[in-house]
Design a protein around this motif. Structure first.
Motif, PDB file in Angstrom:
ATOM      1  N   TYR A  23       0.846  -1.199   0.000  1.00  0.00           N
ATOM      2  CA  TYR A  23       0.000   0.000   0.000  1.00  0.00           C
ATOM      3  C   TYR A  23       0.877   1.242   0.000  1.00  0.00           C
ATOM      4  CZ  TYR A  23       0.868   0.005   5.105  1.00  0.00           C
ATOM      5  OH  TYR A  23       1.457  -0.005   6.349  1.00  0.00           O
ATOM      6  N   SER A  24       0.256   2.313  -0.407  1.00  0.00           N
ATOM      7  CA  SER A  24       0.918   3.617  -0.361  1.00  0.00           C
ATOM      8  C   SER A  24       0.001   4.593   0.364  1.00  0.00           C
ATOM      9  CB  SER A  24       1.230   4.122  -1.776  1.00  0.00           C
ATOM     10  OG  SER A  24       0.042   4.232  -2.540  1.00  0.00           O
ATOM     11  N   VAL A  25       0.596   5.518   1.082  1.00  0.00           N
ATOM     12  CA  VAL A  25      -0.171   6.492   1.875  1.00  0.00           C
ATOM     13  C   VAL A  25       0.087   7.898   1.346  1.00  0.00           C
ATOM     14  CG1 VAL A  25      -0.499   7.513   4.156  1.00  0.00           C
ATOM     15  CG2 VAL A  25      -0.127   5.041   3.942  1.00  0.00           C
ATOM     16  N   THR A  26      -0.999   8.614   1.126  1.00  0.00           N
ATOM     17  CA  THR A  26      -0.891  10.036   0.785  1.00  0.00           C
ATOM     18  C   THR A  26      -1.166  10.839   2.047  1.00  0.00           C
ATOM     19  OG1 THR A  26      -1.665   9.613  -1.478  1.00  0.00           O
ATOM     20  CG2 THR A  26      -1.759  11.883  -0.678  1.00  0.00           C
ATOM     21  N   ASP A  27      -0.142  11.506   2.536  1.00  0.00           N
ATOM     22  CA  ASP A  27      -0.246  12.268   3.783  1.00  0.00           C
ATOM     23  C   ASP A  27      -0.701  13.690   3.463  1.00  0.00           C
ATOM     24  OD1 ASP A  27       0.016  13.460   6.222  1.00  0.00           O
ATOM     25  OD2 ASP A  27       2.184  13.172   6.399  1.00  0.00           O
ATOM     26  N   ALA A  28      -1.954  13.983   3.786  1.00  0.00           N
ATOM     27  CA  ALA A  28      -2.557  15.263   3.403  1.00  0.00           C
ATOM     28  C   ALA A  28      -1.832  16.458   4.016  1.00  0.00           C
ATOM     29  CB  ALA A  28      -4.034  15.288   3.791  1.00  0.00           C
ATOM     30  N   GLU A  29      -1.471  16.331   5.273  1.00  0.00           N
ATOM     31  CA  GLU A  29      -0.873  17.464   5.980  1.00  0.00           C
ATOM     32  C   GLU A  29       0.650  17.382   6.033  1.00  0.00           C
ATOM     33  OE1 GLU A  29      -2.621  20.012   6.973  1.00  0.00           O
ATOM     34  OE2 GLU A  29      -4.525  19.085   6.393  1.00  0.00           O
ATOM     35  N   GLY A  30       1.182  16.231   5.659  1.00  0.00           N
ATOM     36  CA  GLY A  30       2.631  16.074   5.706  1.00  0.00           C
ATOM     37  C   GLY A  30       3.183  16.026   7.112  1.00  0.00           C
ATOM     38  N   ASP A  31       2.350  15.638   8.073  1.00  0.00           N
ATOM     39  CA  ASP A  31       2.790  15.655   9.468  1.00  0.00           C
ATOM     40  C   ASP A  31       2.745  14.280  10.130  1.00  0.00           C
ATOM     41  OD1 ASP A  31       0.084  15.347   9.450  1.00  0.00           O
ATOM     42  OD2 ASP A  31      -0.359  16.913  10.934  1.00  0.00           O
TER      43      ASP A  31
END
Length: 204
Positions: free
Chosen positions: A88-96
């Motif tokens: 899986y891959s994760v897209t971190d919306a806030e980058g935190d």
């Protein structure tokens, strides 16, 4: 024609006749047959329906989603093992993010639809991603499929996904997205080839 010439031709004819007869002693009868033989390899053909197991949005801690899908053996050979690879891959919306979003998604493999309260195996997506496919088969598919999948048969796989509520601050995961990829690899029953060889030997 003189008698000597006649005798000479007679001897020649006799000699020729002897040659033909002598040549015939080396001839023999023969026959031949040609057989046409075919070796056709069997097929392992595992299908998963539907191909998109889950597609949800706006989930929050504590949410659970149950999905079921079919493992189908559309081939001509029995399937003994199903090896599942998780990525899986994760897209971190806030980058935190300081933690893996996959560690927050609990996965429960359940028995078929009429036994949803019976859990086969429980883990997280993060743990599942790091597991060897053989281990997944041992924990999940061996208990579920028991004797494997015979040609033309199918079995239901029910999975419950839960965004775990840790009871702590999980704000870092707000707006994040996780794209899950499951790859199912089927292996044939170990005795398929052995039985074929035994049949061949018995017929010889």
């Amino acid at each position: 024609m003189g008698i000597k010439k006649q005798l000479g031709m007679g001897v020649l004819s006799a000699a020729l006749g002897l040659t033909l007869i002598g040549g015939g002693t080396y001839a023999y009868f023969s026959d031949s047959e040609t057989t046409n033989n075919t070796f056709a390899a069997g097929e392992i053909d595992l299908a998963v329906e539907p191909t998109k197991v889950i597609d949800v949005d706006n989930i929050q801690p504590g949410d659970s989603m149950t999905r079921d899908f079919e493992l189908q053996n559309n081939g001509s050979l029995a399937i003994d093992k199903v090896l599942l690879e998780t990525d899986y891959s994760v897209t971190d919306a806030e980058g935190d993010n300081t933690e893996d979003f996959g560690s927050q998604i609990e996965v429960e493999f359940l028995y078929n639809a009429d036994k949803l309260d019976e859990v086969i195996y429980k883990t997280t997506l993060a743990e599942l991603k790091n597991m060897e496919p053989e281990a997944v088969n041992e924990h999940v598919f061996d208990p579920m499929l028991e004797d494997g999948l015979e040609p033309g048969s199918l079995d239901d796989l029910v999975v419950k996904f839960t965004f775990v509520n840790s009871g702590e601050d999980q704000n870092q995961f707000q707006g994040d997205a996780l794209n899950l990829e499951w790859t199912f690899n089927a292996q044939q029953a170990a005795d398929e080839g052995e039985n074929g060889n035994e049949d061949e030997n018995n017929n010889n």
